[in-house]
Design an enzyme around this catalytic site. Structure first.
Site, PDB file in Angstrom:
ATOM      1  N   LYS A  23       7.220  48.671  18.925  1.00  0.00           N
ATOM      2  CA  LYS A  23       6.940  49.016  20.350  1.00  0.00           C
ATOM      3  C   LYS A  23       6.851  50.461  20.500  1.00  0.00           C
ATOM      4  O   LYS A  23       6.060  51.004  21.005  1.00  0.00           O
ATOM      5  CB  LYS A  23       7.580  48.213  21.263  1.00  0.00           C
ATOM      6  CG  LYS A  23       7.482  48.725  22.645  1.00  0.00           C
ATOM      7  CD  LYS A  23       8.348  48.095  23.755  1.00  0.00           C
ATOM      8  CE  LYS A  23       9.708  48.770  24.235  1.00  0.00           C
ATOM      9  NZ  LYS A  23       9.449  50.191  24.772  1.00  0.00           N
ATOM     10  N   ASN A  24       8.133  51.120  20.159  1.00  0.00           N
ATOM     11  CA  ASN A  24       8.274  52.415  20.599  1.00  0.00           C
ATOM     12  C   ASN A  24       7.201  53.569  19.736  1.00  0.00           C
ATOM     13  O   ASN A  24       7.105  54.505  20.068  1.00  0.00           O
ATOM     14  CB  ASN A  24       9.842  52.769  20.514  1.00  0.00           C
ATOM     15  CG  ASN A  24      10.629  52.217  21.526  1.00  0.00           C
ATOM     16  OD1 ASN A  24      10.002  51.611  22.350  1.00  0.00           O
ATOM     17  ND2 ASN A  24      12.045  52.254  21.415  1.00  0.00           N
ATOM     18  N   CYS A 117      12.455  50.496  32.187  1.00  0.00           N
ATOM     19  CA  CYS A 117      13.559  49.670  32.886  1.00  0.00           C
ATOM     20  C   CYS A 117      14.462  50.515  33.477  1.00  0.00           C
ATOM     21  O   CYS A 117      14.568  51.920  33.345  1.00  0.00           O
ATOM     22  CB  CYS A 117      14.124  49.334  31.601  1.00  0.00           C
ATOM     23  SG  CYS A 117      13.226  48.011  30.909  1.00  0.00           S
ATOM     24  N   ARG A 122      17.220  58.719  34.727  1.00  0.00           N
ATOM     25  CA  ARG A 122      16.304  59.007  33.761  1.00  0.00           C
ATOM     26  C   ARG A 122      15.411  59.846  34.218  1.00  0.00           C
ATOM     27  O   ARG A 122      14.130  59.819  34.188  1.00  0.00           O
ATOM     28  CB  ARG A 122      15.374  57.549  33.560  1.00  0.00           C
ATOM     29  CG  ARG A 122      16.266  56.563  32.887  1.00  0.00           C
ATOM     30  CD  ARG A 122      15.446  55.207  32.348  1.00  0.00           C
ATOM     31  NE  ARG A 122      15.042  55.400  31.008  1.00  0.00           N
ATOM     32  CZ  ARG A 122      14.128  54.409  30.089  1.00  0.00           C
ATOM     33  NH1 ARG A 122      13.960  53.315  30.588  1.00  0.00           N
ATOM     34  NH2 ARG A 122      13.854  54.787  29.091  1.00  0.00           N
ATOM     35  N   ASP A 305      19.400  50.490  22.354  1.00  0.00           N
ATOM     36  CA  ASP A 305      18.614  49.328  22.574  1.00  0.00           C
ATOM     37  C   ASP A 305      19.275  48.062  22.070  1.00  0.00           C
ATOM     38  O   ASP A 305      18.855  46.743  22.572  1.00  0.00           O
ATOM     39  CB  ASP A 305      17.322  49.465  21.925  1.00  0.00           C
ATOM     40  CG  ASP A 305      16.550  50.615  22.836  1.00  0.00           C
ATOM     41  OD1 ASP A 305      16.881  50.872  23.741  1.00  0.00           O
ATOM     42  OD2 ASP A 305      15.397  50.827  22.247  1.00  0.00           O
ATOM     43  N   ARG A 397       7.424  42.679  27.694  1.00  0.00           N
ATOM     44  CA  ARG A 397       7.152  44.179  27.660  1.00  0.00           C
ATOM     45  C   ARG A 397       7.346  44.648  26.099  1.00  0.00           C
ATOM     46  O   ARG A 397       6.518  45.556  25.745  1.00  0.00           O
ATOM     47  CB  ARG A 397       7.903  45.076  28.917  1.00  0.00           C
ATOM     48  CG  ARG A 397       7.390  45.100  29.861  1.00  0.00           C
ATOM     49  CD  ARG A 397       7.942  46.171  30.704  1.00  0.00           C
ATOM     50  NE  ARG A 397       8.100  47.382  29.825  1.00  0.00           N
ATOM     51  CZ  ARG A 397       8.953  48.311  29.800  1.00  0.00           C
ATOM     52  NH1 ARG A 397      10.044  48.293  30.401  1.00  0.00           N
ATOM     53  NH2 ARG A 397       8.834  49.341  28.897  1.00  0.00           N
TER      54      ARG A 397
HETATM   55  C1  UD1 Z   1      13.465  56.157  24.047  1.00  0.00           C
HETATM   56  C2  UD1 Z   1      13.184  54.722  23.751  1.00  0.00           C
HETATM   57  C3  UD1 Z   1      14.047  53.879  24.386  1.00  0.00           C
HETATM   58  C4  UD1 Z   1      15.460  54.128  23.849  1.00  0.00           C
HETATM   59  C5  UD1 Z   1      15.850  55.600  24.043  1.00  0.00           C
HETATM   60  C6  UD1 Z   1      17.121  56.087  23.434  1.00  0.00           C
HETATM   61  C7  UD1 Z   1      10.661  54.750  23.425  1.00  0.00           C
HETATM   62  C8  UD1 Z   1       9.471  54.448  24.243  1.00  0.00           C
HETATM   63  N1  UD1 Z   1      11.763  54.440  24.225  1.00  0.00           N
HETATM   64  O1  UD1 Z   1      13.641  56.419  25.330  1.00  0.00           O
HETATM   65  O2  UD1 Z   1      13.881  52.575  23.953  1.00  0.00           O
HETATM   66  O3  UD1 Z   1      16.346  53.412  24.561  1.00  0.00           O
HETATM   67  O4  UD1 Z   1      14.571  56.396  23.432  1.00  0.00           O
HETATM   68  O5  UD1 Z   1      17.175  55.824  22.064  1.00  0.00           O
HETATM   69  O6  UD1 Z   1      10.697  55.257  22.425  1.00  0.00           O
HETATM   70  N2  UD1 Z   1      17.166  62.695  29.283  1.00  0.00           N
HETATM   71  C9  UD1 Z   1      17.357  63.372  30.527  1.00  0.00           C
HETATM   72  N3  UD1 Z   1      16.159  64.343  30.674  1.00  0.00           N
HETATM   73  C10 UD1 Z   1      14.925  64.089  30.006  1.00  0.00           C
HETATM   74  C11 UD1 Z   1      14.944  62.990  29.305  1.00  0.00           C
HETATM   75  C12 UD1 Z   1      15.883  62.276  28.899  1.00  0.00           C
HETATM   76  O7  UD1 Z   1      18.458  63.757  30.505  1.00  0.00           O
HETATM   77  O8  UD1 Z   1      13.952  64.618  30.576  1.00  0.00           O
HETATM   78  C13 UD1 Z   1      18.259  61.713  29.105  1.00  0.00           C
HETATM   79  C14 UD1 Z   1      18.274  60.191  29.211  1.00  0.00           C
HETATM   80  O9  UD1 Z   1      18.443  60.010  30.797  1.00  0.00           O
HETATM   81  C15 UD1 Z   1      19.106  59.473  28.335  1.00  0.00           C
HETATM   82  C16 UD1 Z   1      18.737  60.349  27.066  1.00  0.00           C
HETATM   83  O10 UD1 Z   1      18.382  61.558  27.541  1.00  0.00           O
HETATM   84  O11 UD1 Z   1      20.196  59.503  28.907  1.00  0.00           O
HETATM   85  C17 UD1 Z   1      18.116  59.654  26.082  1.00  0.00           C
HETATM   86  O12 UD1 Z   1      16.825  59.503  26.408  1.00  0.00           O
HETATM   87  P1  UD1 Z   1      15.439  59.723  25.783  1.00  0.00           P
HETATM   88  O13 UD1 Z   1      15.827  59.699  24.224  1.00  0.00           O
HETATM   89  O14 UD1 Z   1      14.636  60.534  26.391  1.00  0.00           O
HETATM   90  O15 UD1 Z   1      14.914  58.032  25.941  1.00  0.00           O
HETATM   91  P2  UD1 Z   1      13.339  57.723  26.244  1.00  0.00           P
HETATM   92  O16 UD1 Z   1      12.542  58.719  25.328  1.00  0.00           O
HETATM   93  O17 UD1 Z   1      13.034  57.474  27.365  1.00  0.00           O
END
Ligand code: UD1
Length: 423
Positions: A23-24, A117, A122, A305, A397
């Protein structure tokens, strides 16, 4: 009326489960494919609702999409700009990959919100900072994000926190900008490496694949290609934990061992009965005699996850375990439900403290997010009696045919329609 999953637990599972495409990764491949302005064919795309949402967005951008079996054919030769304000944008978080793609192509993007989610805060500050490092001007007007990319330039991005999404967005913008961009403290998830391989097949020049320093020589003209999506390592982990909790012998096919090493390391410590050869993992119900301390962390650490599925597994272990959730501040909605099923779990300061109990009992429980809902299915398979899991829309999803796959290995699980009188 609502579709729910009904499970009669404590059945010994046996048989083979085939893992679907990641998915990711596919949620990044689909927006990225537009950059070819040509025909891109991607195999092993799971029919999950996130994919349908992204296809809806592609179509609004004037792109022709065909989806046969598990193959997506995306013809973006007639792509045209559209504000990213479609309802589908709000159904998943990864829809923000369209920001970087369109920003590089049209030098402007106006977008409304994104979905995903609810797991606590986030923010997307890291994405915005990365775009700004590459010359983007950003402003927020009421609920709209407005990106101005008239003066895009190559740059040097050093992330102060590791983020999968921000790393991908930075890559997708940088490959469109002439010159050399360096991305440091990049996330190293396999999905990022595979995305870079896909972009390279389209003609991009990217170095440092799989490392935390990615170097891009941007501005190349990209072209169509064919690509094969990797197996979903989180789906592997989910079924592996189901196997360890409930199976006589569960054979899980389409596994890349390296991608699930953190889980296998944990299985080794807990002495879970498993074997792995080539792309096949076999797991058997295991009597676990000790607790464990697990820290969720960016790849190659233990994936957040799988925190929720692991919580359900550990809930009925002997001993006390602690999972330190270091990524999300509020990925704990499943705990209340598990406790109502008889688990003994506390959360303090993002530490999940699990005192193993002998047994869970079936109940009506509410899934509130994708992996949380999956963890309740695991709990239902473990529990005595009947469990009804609400929140099927979350499971759909990210998991292709979860009910069908589990029925095939003899789980007593079915899709039902129930009326709870509250929706
Ligand atoms: C991706 C994965 C999700 C997984 C996550 C962490 C996808 C589609 N989803 O989500 O399944 O749970 O990685 O392995 O690939 N953060 C900030 N600022 C930002 C962006 C992120 O503070 O601009 C924080 C987030 O709140 C979180 C951490 O960084 O605490 C990691 O998030 P991130 O790696 O960005 O997760 P996603 O890419 O949303």
């Amino acid at each position: 009326m609502e579709e729910v999953i009904r499970i009669k637990g404590q059945k010994l599972l046996e048989g083979t489960i085939h893992i679907s495409g990641s998915k990711n990764l596919c949620v990044a491949l689909i927006p990225a494919s537009i950059l070819a302005r040509d025909v891109v064919v991607i195999h092993n795309i799971p029919p999950i609702s996130d994919v349908y949402s992204l296809v809806e967005i592609l179509e609004q951008l004037g792109i022709c999409v065909e989806y046969h079996q598990d193959t997506l054919i995306i013809d973006s030769s007639n792509v045209k700009y559209h504000d990213l304000d479609m309802p589908a944008m709000e159904r998943l978080r990864a829809s923000y990959y369209f920001y970087s793609v369109l920003l590089g192509m049209y030098h402007k993007v106006t977008a409304s919100g994104i979905g995903g989610c609810r797991l606590g805060e986030r923010p997307i500050d890291l994405h915005i900072k990365a775009f700004e490092q590459l010359g983007t001007k950003f402003q927020k007007q009421e609920n709209k994000y407005i990106f101005d990319g008239e003066n895009l330039h190559a740059g040097h991005i050093i992330f102060d926190k590791i983020s999968v999404g921000a790393t991908i967005n930075a890559i997708l913008l940088a490959i469109q900008i002439k010159g050399k961009t360096i991305i440091e403290n990049a996330a190293t998830e396999p999905e990022i490496t595979e995305l870079c391989k896909f972009l390279s097949k389209m003609g991009a020049t990217i170095e440092g694949l799989g490392t935390d320093c990615i170097v891009i020589k941007g501005g190349k003209t990209l072209h169509g290609t064919t690509f094969y999506n990797i197996p979903d390592r989180i789906e592997v982990g989910t079924y592996a934990l189901i196997g360890a909790a409930t199976a006589k012998n569960l054979i899980i096919k389409n596994v890349i061992k390296e991608h699930i090493q953190a889980l296998l390391d944990l299985f080794d410590i807990l002495e879970v009965d498993y074997s792995i050869k080539e792309n096949e993992l076999q797991v058997r119900k295991s009597k676990i005699k000790k607790g464990i301390i697990v820290l969720t962390a960016p790849y190659p650490g233990f994936p957040t996850d799988l925190q929720q599925p692991l919580t359900s597994f550990l809930a009925v272990n002997e001993g006390t375990s602690v999972i330190i959730e270091s990524i999300y501040t509020n990925r704990f909605a499943h705990i209340k439900e598990l406790n109502e099923m008889g688990a003994n779990i506390n959360v303090t300061n993002m530490n999940i403290i699990i005192h193993g109990v002998k047994e869970l009992r079936g109940l009506v429980v509410n899934g509130k997010d994708l992996r949380g809902a999956a963890s309740l299915v695991i709990a239902g398979l473990i529990a005595k009696g009947e469990t009804v899991v609400r929140g099927l829309e979350y499971i759909n999803r990210g998991y292709e045919n979860m009910i069908k796959k589990l029925r095939k290995v003899h789980a007593n699980i079915e899709l039902c329609i129930e009326d709870f009188g509250d929706n």
